[in-house]
Motif scaffolding. Structure first.
Motif, PDB file in Angstrom:
ATOM      1  N   ILE A   1       0.852  -1.209   0.000  1.00  0.00           N
ATOM      2  CA  ILE A   1       0.000   0.000   0.000  1.00  0.00           C
ATOM      3  C   ILE A   1       0.878   1.246   0.000  1.00  0.00           C
ATOM      4  CG2 ILE A   1      -1.637   1.370   1.369  1.00  0.00           C
ATOM      5  CD1 ILE A   1      -3.118  -0.939   0.211  1.00  0.00           C
ATOM      6  N   ALA A   2       1.933   1.248   0.816  1.00  0.00           N
ATOM      7  CA  ALA A   2       2.825   2.409   0.886  1.00  0.00           C
ATOM      8  C   ALA A   2       3.493   2.658  -0.460  1.00  0.00           C
ATOM      9  CB  ALA A   2       3.869   2.204   1.978  1.00  0.00           C
ATOM     10  N   ALA A   3       3.869   1.607  -1.159  1.00  0.00           N
ATOM     11  CA  ALA A   3       4.545   1.748  -2.450  1.00  0.00           C
ATOM     12  C   ALA A   3       3.601   2.230  -3.548  1.00  0.00           C
ATOM     13  CB  ALA A   3       5.181   0.425  -2.857  1.00  0.00           C
ATOM     14  N   ALA A   4       2.377   1.749  -3.546  1.00  0.00           N
ATOM     15  CA  ALA A   4       1.448   2.065  -4.631  1.00  0.00           C
ATOM     16  C   ALA A   4       0.550   3.255  -4.317  1.00  0.00           C
ATOM     17  CB  ALA A   4       0.575   0.851  -4.934  1.00  0.00           C
ATOM     18  N   GLY A   5       0.214   3.442  -3.060  1.00  0.00           N
ATOM     19  CA  GLY A   5      -0.735   4.484  -2.696  1.00  0.00           C
ATOM     20  C   GLY A   5      -2.158   4.062  -3.029  1.00  0.00           C
ATOM     21  N   LEU A   6      -3.112   4.831  -2.550  1.00  0.00           N
ATOM     22  CA  LEU A   6      -4.527   4.572  -2.801  1.00  0.00           C
ATOM     23  C   LEU A   6      -5.165   5.858  -3.297  1.00  0.00           C
ATOM     24  CD1 LEU A   6      -5.460   2.491   0.391  1.00  0.00           C
ATOM     25  CD2 LEU A   6      -5.098   1.634  -1.927  1.00  0.00           C
ATOM     26  N   PRO A   7      -6.213   5.743  -4.100  1.00  0.00           N
ATOM     27  CA  PRO A   7      -6.885   6.954  -4.591  1.00  0.00           C
ATOM     28  C   PRO A   7      -7.532   7.732  -3.454  1.00  0.00           C
ATOM     29  CG  PRO A   7      -8.015   4.966  -5.379  1.00  0.00           C
ATOM     30  CD  PRO A   7      -6.813   4.516  -4.610  1.00  0.00           C
ATOM     31  N   SER A   8      -7.574   9.041  -3.578  1.00  0.00           N
ATOM     32  CA  SER A   8      -8.192   9.869  -2.547  1.00  0.00           C
ATOM     33  C   SER A   8      -9.695  10.033  -2.783  1.00  0.00           C
ATOM     34  CB  SER A   8      -7.509  11.236  -2.479  1.00  0.00           C
ATOM     35  OG  SER A   8      -7.585  11.865  -3.746  1.00  0.00           O
ATOM     36  N   ASP A   9     -10.144   9.854  -4.017  1.00  0.00           N
ATOM     37  CA  ASP A   9     -11.568   9.946  -4.334  1.00  0.00           C
ATOM     38  C   ASP A   9     -12.308   8.774  -3.695  1.00  0.00           C
ATOM     39  OD1 ASP A   9     -13.952  10.813  -5.894  1.00  0.00           O
ATOM     40  OD2 ASP A   9     -13.622   8.883  -6.893  1.00  0.00           O
ATOM     41  N   PRO A  10     -13.317   9.023  -2.860  1.00  0.00           N
ATOM     42  CA  PRO A  10     -14.017   7.938  -2.153  1.00  0.00           C
ATOM     43  C   PRO A  10     -14.618   6.876  -3.074  1.00  0.00           C
ATOM     44  CG  PRO A  10     -14.604  10.050  -1.184  1.00  0.00           C
ATOM     45  CD  PRO A  10     -13.810  10.339  -2.423  1.00  0.00           C
ATOM     46  N   ALA A  11     -15.215   7.275  -4.181  1.00  0.00           N
ATOM     47  CA  ALA A  11     -15.818   6.297  -5.102  1.00  0.00           C
ATOM     48  C   ALA A  11     -14.751   5.425  -5.747  1.00  0.00           C
ATOM     49  CB  ALA A  11     -16.655   7.005  -6.164  1.00  0.00           C
ATOM     50  N   ALA A  12     -13.654   6.039  -6.168  1.00  0.00           N
ATOM     51  CA  ALA A  12     -12.552   5.281  -6.783  1.00  0.00           C
ATOM     52  C   ALA A  12     -11.911   4.350  -5.759  1.00  0.00           C
ATOM     53  CB  ALA A  12     -11.517   6.237  -7.369  1.00  0.00           C
ATOM     54  N   LEU A  13     -11.768   4.823  -4.525  1.00  0.00           N
ATOM     55  CA  LEU A  13     -11.189   4.001  -3.455  1.00  0.00           C
ATOM     56  C   LEU A  13     -12.068   2.787  -3.188  1.00  0.00           C
ATOM     57  CD1 LEU A  13      -9.071   3.544  -1.231  1.00  0.00           C
ATOM     58  CD2 LEU A  13     -10.527   4.940   0.275  1.00  0.00           C
ATOM     59  N   SER A  14     -13.365   3.008  -3.066  1.00  0.00           N
ATOM     60  CA  SER A  14     -14.294   1.910  -2.796  1.00  0.00           C
ATOM     61  C   SER A  14     -14.251   0.864  -3.908  1.00  0.00           C
ATOM     62  CB  SER A  14     -15.712   2.457  -2.636  1.00  0.00           C
ATOM     63  OG  SER A  14     -16.601   1.409  -2.347  1.00  0.00           O
ATOM     64  N   LYS A  15     -14.230   1.310  -5.150  1.00  0.00           N
ATOM     65  CA  LYS A  15     -14.183   0.377  -6.288  1.00  0.00           C
ATOM     66  C   LYS A  15     -12.870  -0.410  -6.304  1.00  0.00           C
ATOM     67  CE  LYS A  15     -14.884  -0.051 -11.194  1.00  0.00           C
ATOM     68  NZ  LYS A  15     -15.433   0.511 -12.397  1.00  0.00           N
ATOM     69  N   LEU A  16     -11.765   0.281  -6.051  1.00  0.00           N
ATOM     70  CA  LEU A  16     -10.460  -0.387  -6.035  1.00  0.00           C
ATOM     71  C   LEU A  16     -10.394  -1.441  -4.929  1.00  0.00           C
ATOM     72  CD1 LEU A  16      -7.478  -0.540  -7.068  1.00  0.00           C
ATOM     73  CD2 LEU A  16      -6.949   1.068  -5.233  1.00  0.00           C
ATOM     74  N   LEU A  17     -10.867  -1.101  -3.741  1.00  0.00           N
ATOM     75  CA  LEU A  17     -10.814  -2.034  -2.618  1.00  0.00           C
ATOM     76  C   LEU A  17     -11.744  -3.226  -2.838  1.00  0.00           C
ATOM     77  CD1 LEU A  17     -10.729   0.550   0.288  1.00  0.00           C
ATOM     78  CD2 LEU A  17      -8.790  -0.695  -0.693  1.00  0.00           C
ATOM     79  N   ALA A  18     -12.935  -2.990  -3.388  1.00  0.00           N
ATOM     80  CA  ALA A  18     -13.884  -4.074  -3.666  1.00  0.00           C
ATOM     81  C   ALA A  18     -13.317  -5.030  -4.712  1.00  0.00           C
ATOM     82  CB  ALA A  18     -15.221  -3.502  -4.129  1.00  0.00           C
ATOM     83  N   TYR A  19     -12.403  -4.544  -5.534  1.00  0.00           N
ATOM     84  CA  TYR A  19     -11.755  -5.378  -6.550  1.00  0.00           C
ATOM     85  C   TYR A  19     -10.848  -6.440  -5.914  1.00  0.00           C
ATOM     86  CZ  TYR A  19      -9.399  -6.597 -10.897  1.00  0.00           C
ATOM     87  OH  TYR A  19      -8.910  -7.281 -11.980  1.00  0.00           O
ATOM     88  N   HIS A  20     -10.496  -6.282  -4.662  1.00  0.00           N
ATOM     89  CA  HIS A  20      -9.635  -7.221  -3.946  1.00  0.00           C
ATOM     90  C   HIS A  20     -10.413  -8.328  -3.226  1.00  0.00           C
ATOM     91  CE1 HIS A  20      -6.865  -3.901  -4.646  1.00  0.00           C
ATOM     92  NE2 HIS A  20      -5.871  -4.719  -4.360  1.00  0.00           N
ATOM     93  N   VAL A  21     -11.743  -8.345  -3.397  1.00  0.00           N
ATOM     94  CA  VAL A  21     -12.597  -9.299  -2.689  1.00  0.00           C
ATOM     95  C   VAL A  21     -13.389 -10.138  -3.683  1.00  0.00           C
ATOM     96  CG1 VAL A  21     -14.410  -9.575  -0.949  1.00  0.00           C
ATOM     97  CG2 VAL A  21     -12.870  -7.587  -0.835  1.00  0.00           C
ATOM     98  N   VAL A  22     -13.309 -11.461  -3.506  1.00  0.00           N
ATOM     99  CA  VAL A  22     -14.053 -12.402  -4.342  1.00  0.00           C
ATOM    100  C   VAL A  22     -15.007 -13.178  -3.441  1.00  0.00           C
ATOM    101  CG1 VAL A  22     -13.867 -14.459  -5.816  1.00  0.00           C
ATOM    102  CG2 VAL A  22     -12.168 -12.625  -6.006  1.00  0.00           C
ATOM    103  N   PRO A  23     -16.292 -13.212  -3.789  1.00  0.00           N
ATOM    104  CA  PRO A  23     -17.208 -14.058  -3.019  1.00  0.00           C
ATOM    105  C   PRO A  23     -16.808 -15.529  -3.145  1.00  0.00           C
ATOM    106  CG  PRO A  23     -18.432 -12.481  -4.353  1.00  0.00           C
ATOM    107  CD  PRO A  23     -16.996 -12.424  -4.801  1.00  0.00           C
ATOM    108  N   GLY A  24     -16.757 -16.240  -2.035  1.00  0.00           N
ATOM    109  CA  GLY A  24     -16.362 -17.646  -2.018  1.00  0.00           C
ATOM    110  C   GLY A  24     -15.116 -17.844  -1.182  1.00  0.00           C
TER     111      GLY A  24
END
Length: 160
Positions: A77-100
């Protein structure tokens, strides 16, 4: 006549039974206390867990799931950083989760795409010597949680 050493062997064998009974589930993850977010936080993905809470995804990841969480380490996370826009952040983080509940053993030998909570596809490749997610290596696999499994990854996934 049983010896003291025989008794010790029996005690050790019996004490291993509860641990063996924990293995199982749809993908084979072991049950553990805490949800996937708690497990990620406890194993070096505190920044990711904090960002998930900030984005409002913590409540979703606290339900029964199951979920497979590809959690970038604090260093990633420190190397890549995260978006500051809340919608973009939420979408990026949800991309790391797979149901199952998908363990490394379940994913071994396959190259497969899964739909994430963001609604887009992520590639998981288990055909090589280790798991790779969208080209990012899994650094620690199979951290069992009460509602799924966590795999620590060495980078932040970019939606395709």
């Amino acid at each position: 006549m049983p010896t003291r050493r025989d008794g010790l062997k029996l005690l050790l064998a019996l004490s291993a039974l509860p641990l063996a009974a924990c293995a199982g589930g749809s993908g084979g993850g072991s049950a553990a206390s805490g949800n996937v977010l708690d497990v990620a936080r406890a194993h070096g993905a505190r920044s990711f867990a904090r960002a998930l809470a900030q984005a409002g995804l913590a409540a979703k990841l606290a339900d029964s799931g199951p979920y497979t969480l590809f959690a970038p380490t604090d260093r990633a996370i420190a190397a890549a950083g995260l978006p500051s826009d809340p919608a973009a952040l939420s979408k990026l983080l949800a991309y790391h989760v797979v149901p199952g509940d998908f363990t490394a053993a379940f994913l071994s030998g396959v190259d497969v795409n899964y739909t994430t909570l963001a609604g887009t596809s992520v590639n998981v490749d288990g055909t090589g010597p280790g798991l790779v997610v969208n080209g990012v290596p899994v650094t620690t696999a199979d951290l069992g949680a009460a509602n799924g499994v966590v795999h620590l990854i060495g980078g932040v996934l970019k939606p395709r």
